[in-house]
Structure formats: C-alpha cells, structure tokens
Design a protein around this motif. Structure first.
Motif, short mmCIF file in Angstrom:
data_model
loop_
_atom_site.label_atom_id
_atom_site.label_comp_id
_atom_site.label_asym_id
_atom_site.label_seq_id
_atom_site.Cartn_x
_atom_site.Cartn_y
_atom_site.Cartn_z
N LEU A 109 0.83 -1.20 0.00
CA LEU A 109 0.00 0.00 0.00
C LEU A 109 0.86 1.26 0.00
O LEU A 109 1.99 1.25 0.49
N PRO A 110 0.33 2.37 -0.50
CA PRO A 110 1.10 3.62 -0.48
C PRO A 110 1.01 4.31 0.87
O PRO A 110 0.05 4.16 1.61
N GLY A 111 2.03 5.10 1.17
CA GLY A 111 1.95 5.98 2.32
C GLY A 111 2.79 5.55 3.50
O GLY A 111 3.58 4.61 3.44
N LEU A 112 2.61 6.28 4.60
CA LEU A 112 3.34 6.08 5.84
C LEU A 112 2.36 6.05 7.00
O LEU A 112 1.28 6.62 6.93
N SER A 113 2.78 5.42 8.10
CA SER A 113 1.97 5.45 9.31
C SER A 113 2.12 6.81 9.99
O SER A 113 3.18 7.43 9.93
N ARG A 114 1.06 7.25 10.64
CA ARG A 114 1.08 8.49 11.41
C ARG A 114 1.01 8.11 12.89
O ARG A 114 -0.04 7.80 13.41
N PHE A 206 -1.13 6.42 5.54
CA PHE A 206 -1.71 7.63 4.97
C PHE A 206 -0.80 8.10 3.84
O PHE A 206 0.42 8.15 3.99
N ASP A 207 -1.42 8.47 2.74
CA ASP A 207 -0.68 8.87 1.54
C ASP A 207 -0.85 10.37 1.32
O ASP A 207 -1.98 10.84 1.13
N SER A 208 0.24 11.10 1.35
CA SER A 208 0.19 12.54 1.10
C SER A 208 0.68 12.89 -0.30
O SER A 208 1.01 14.04 -0.57
N GLN A 209 0.74 11.88 -1.19
CA GLN A 209 1.13 12.10 -2.58
C GLN A 209 2.50 12.77 -2.69
O GLN A 209 2.71 13.68 -3.50
N GLY A 210 3.44 12.35 -1.83
CA GLY A 210 4.79 12.88 -1.90
C GLY A 210 5.01 14.17 -1.14
O GLY A 210 6.14 14.64 -1.03
N SER A 211 3.95 14.74 -0.59
CA SER A 211 4.09 15.99 0.16
C SER A 211 4.46 15.71 1.61
O SER A 211 4.13 14.66 2.16
N THR A 212 5.15 16.63 2.24
CA THR A 212 5.45 16.53 3.67
C THR A 212 4.36 17.18 4.51
O THR A 212 4.44 17.17 5.74
N ASP A 213 3.36 17.74 3.86
CA ASP A 213 2.25 18.42 4.53
C ASP A 213 1.19 17.39 4.91
O ASP A 213 0.49 16.86 4.04
N THR A 214 1.05 17.09 6.20
CA THR A 214 0.09 16.06 6.63
C THR A 214 -1.36 16.49 6.41
O THR A 214 -2.25 15.66 6.48
N SER A 215 -1.58 17.78 6.16
CA SER A 215 -2.96 18.22 5.88
C SER A 215 -3.47 17.64 4.57
O SER A 215 -4.67 17.63 4.32
N LYS A 216 -2.56 17.15 3.73
CA LYS A 216 -2.95 16.55 2.45
C LYS A 216 -3.11 15.03 2.55
O LYS A 216 -3.33 14.37 1.54
N ASP A 217 -2.99 14.49 3.76
CA ASP A 217 -3.08 13.04 3.93
C ASP A 217 -4.43 12.49 3.48
O ASP A 217 -5.49 13.05 3.79
N GLN A 218 -4.36 11.39 2.76
CA GLN A 218 -5.52 10.57 2.44
C GLN A 218 -5.23 9.17 2.96
O GLN A 218 -4.07 8.76 3.05
N LEU A 219 -6.27 8.44 3.28
CA LEU A 219 -6.07 7.09 3.79
C LEU A 219 -5.45 6.21 2.72
O LEU A 219 -6.00 6.04 1.65
N GLY A 220 -4.27 5.65 3.03
CA GLY A 220 -3.63 4.72 2.10
C GLY A 220 -4.17 3.31 2.23
O GLY A 220 -4.25 2.57 1.25
N GLY A 221 -4.53 2.93 3.46
CA GLY A 221 -5.14 1.62 3.64
C GLY A 221 -4.79 0.96 4.96
O GLY A 221 -3.96 1.45 5.74
N PHE A 222 -5.47 -0.15 5.22
CA PHE A 222 -5.24 -0.99 6.39
C PHE A 222 -4.43 -2.22 5.96
O PHE A 222 -4.67 -2.77 4.89
N PHE A 223 -3.52 -2.67 6.83
CA PHE A 223 -2.78 -3.88 6.49
C PHE A 223 -2.55 -4.73 7.74
O PHE A 223 -3.05 -4.43 8.82
N ASP A 224 -1.81 -5.83 7.59
CA ASP A 224 -1.51 -6.79 8.64
C ASP A 224 -2.81 -7.37 9.22
O ASP A 224 -3.17 -7.11 10.36
N PHE A 225 -3.46 -8.21 8.44
CA PHE A 225 -4.73 -8.82 8.83
C PHE A 225 -4.55 -10.16 9.53
O PHE A 225 -5.52 -10.91 9.67
N TYR A 226 -3.36 -10.48 9.99
CA TYR A 226 -3.10 -11.84 10.47
C TYR A 226 -3.49 -12.08 11.92
O TYR A 226 -3.19 -13.13 12.49
#
Length: 325
Positions: A109-114, A206-226
């Motif tokens: 998935l795209p993005g980083l954890s917050r 959360f995916d900010s499309q390469g920006s360092t501005d967290t106000s642009k964050d969109q949900l990238g997704g949920f993972f680790d369903f184990y």
C-alpha cells in the motif's frame, strides 16, 4: 514484523521468476517491528517498471488457518476497501510454501503510518473501519478470533508467575469480569463479522502524494490482517480506539480524537443500543487482550532477528484507565 526466518535475494530469485508474473526480484529487506511473522519488502522489475510487494512467512499460523486471512483481504480489496491484495502464483494460488513454511505475497500500500495522529486521521480510520465491517458482511468464511477469551484463559496462568501481587489481582479480576460479560445475553446480541482485531497506528498508512504536509493526507489503507477473525464489531472498534485515541499521558482517551473516530464510524454504521451499553466493558476487553499478549511476548519470547517485544505495562495502564470509565 520481526524476522524469524531470514531470506536473501538469492533464496527467492528463481522462485519468483518461475512461479509468478510479477517480474524479476531485485531487492528484499526485512521489516522491523511486530512479533508474529517474518515480513519483507520485495522489489521487482517488470517491463522496465519497479513494483513493490510484501512477502510474509508465517511463523505461528498454520496452512489450515491462513486461507481465512488471505481470502478476507482479497474479498475486501475486491469491494474497494484499501487493503493489501494477495498475489496469485501461476497456478492461481495465494498461499504457498517458502523455506518449508507457509508464505504469501501481497501488494504494498502507499503511504506512511502516522504515529501522532490528529483528529482527522482518527476520523478517516473510523469511517473506513465501518465500511470494512459492512463490506465483510457477505464474506463466506468464518474463523474465530484466535486471541479472544479462550486464549486469555489459556495464557494468563502462564504469565501470572512473572507478576507482582497487584498485577495478579488485576489480571484475574478482569478475566472473571470478561468471562461474565462474554456469556451475557447482551454480548450475544452484539453484531459481528469479519474484524481486523489489531488496527493499531502502525497497521494503517496515509498517503500525502509525496508531500510533507500532513494536511494533504488521504487514507492509504489498512494492512496486517493476520490477527483478524470473526468477532464482535464493537471489539474491533474498541481495539482501534484504545490505540488511536490516546491522550498525551498515553493511557486515558483524548476526547477530540475519540469523538472524531466514533462520529465518523457511526456516520456509516450507527451503534445499536446493546453496543452502546456494552462499550465500557468492551474497551476493557480490548485492553486486556493486548496486556495479556504483551505479557506473553515479554516473558515467554521466541528467538528472532529484529525482534523488540512491546512494553506490557502500556496496556496495564490502559486497562486501569478503562476500568474507571
């Protein structure tokens, strides 16, 4: 996401090219954190383009248990929920064997954890969690949450010898309270279905499309369903709240984050009157589950590269806080 089973690029180059249509493996690196499976970022190149995946070797779950988790992820991904999608091999299988253990490859998935979430992050998580619950209503498989009451009953006697008298009293009293709750008529009436059961901050991107501005964050997704399972949706919500909505003291609930997550969740799936009445006991159940798990990992650890057990006192403090609600 510790590494119990080391994997080098030379171990998988031929395996990838012979069994998958994802290109040539070019890089593999272990993922630090977590405590259950061996996880790796896997880079490939196909038609001149870099692609990214996650390779998991399962250390505790059996090949009989794993189809539930993998097929749930595929079901949710096909419903538009942003989760990793299992990759099929040339025979159409999503579960295979590597180094003599069950393994799977999923999309990255795209993005980083917050790790310091704002109210808006909590709202995005709450809304998508409700959508995930509803999307899983028609998932045909069922498998109990393997870290629920029966596991607590088996594990608590193993960790009690390592605790002081106050901790022993707290743990045994809370277990008795939850045993009564889980056998109550109100508990039976709570809606249930496929649940993540481990939706902590480090399992959401959360995916900010390469920006360092967290106000642009969109949900990238949920993972680790184990740790997923068929459980009460309210338990899944309580697990999520107990991590995402912490106040600065890291044990009480922050009202701003809490209200944002709960309002967003209920905008999609309002809680029933039974769920509202069960909330105080369920947030305690969610705290107990992770206190027991962390005690087990801390006092009865397994050998692994890159393994750092979590501090169990964190969820002891959360449980004490939730008991005062």
């Amino acid at each position: 996401m510790a590494v119990f089973t080391p994997v080098e690029l030379s171990d998988i180059t031929a395996w990838i090219s012979q069994n998958f249509k994802i290109g040539e493996a070019t890089k593999i690196r272990g993922i630090h954190g977590g405590i259950e499976n061996s996880n790796f970022f896997l880079d490939t190149v196909k038609d001149g383009k870099k692609q990214e995946y996650v390779l998991t070797i399962f250390e505790r779950l059996s090949a009989e248990q794993l189809p539930y988790y993998l097929e749930l992820m595929r079901h949710l991904a096909n419903k538009g929920v942003p989760v990793p999608k299992p990759i099929e091999n040339n025979q159409g299988e999503i579960l295979f064997s590597l180094k003599g253990k069950p393994a799977a490859i999923v999309s990255k998935l795209p993005g980083l954890s917050r790790m310091q979430p704002e109210a808006k992050h909590c709202a995005m998580v709450g809304e998508m969690l409700a959508k995930m619950h509803l999307a899983g209503k028609d998932f045909p498989k069922s498998q109990e949450n393997l870290r629920s009451l029966s596991w607590w009953q088996e594990t608590i006697p193993l960790v009690l010898p390592h605790l002081n008298s106050a901790q022993k009293d707290l743990l045994t009293h809370e277990l008795a309270t939850q045993e009564a709750f889980f056998t109550s008529s109100n508990y039976d009436m709570l809606p249930q279905g496929a649940s993540h059961c481990d939706l902590f901050r480090d399992n959401v991107l959360f995916d900010s499309q390469g920006s360092t501005d967290t106000s642009k964050d969109q949900l990238g997704g949920f993972f680790d369903f184990y740790f997923a399972g068929t459980d009460k949706w309210l338990f899944d919500l309580a697990v999520t709240v107990n991590d995402w909505c912490l106040a600065e003291n890291k044990q009480d609930l922050d009202p701003v984050r809490f209200d944002a997550l709960m309002q967003a969740y209920q905008s999609v799936r309002p809680l029933s009157k039974e769920e509202q009445a069960s909330w105080p006991l369920m947030v305690r159940a969610a705290a107990l589950r992770f206190w027991v798990s962390r005690l087990w990992d801390f006092y009865l650890p397994r050998d692994a590269q890159m393994l750092t057990p979590h501090d169990p006192t964190h969820f002891e403090s959360i449980l004490l806080s939730r008991r005062s609600l």
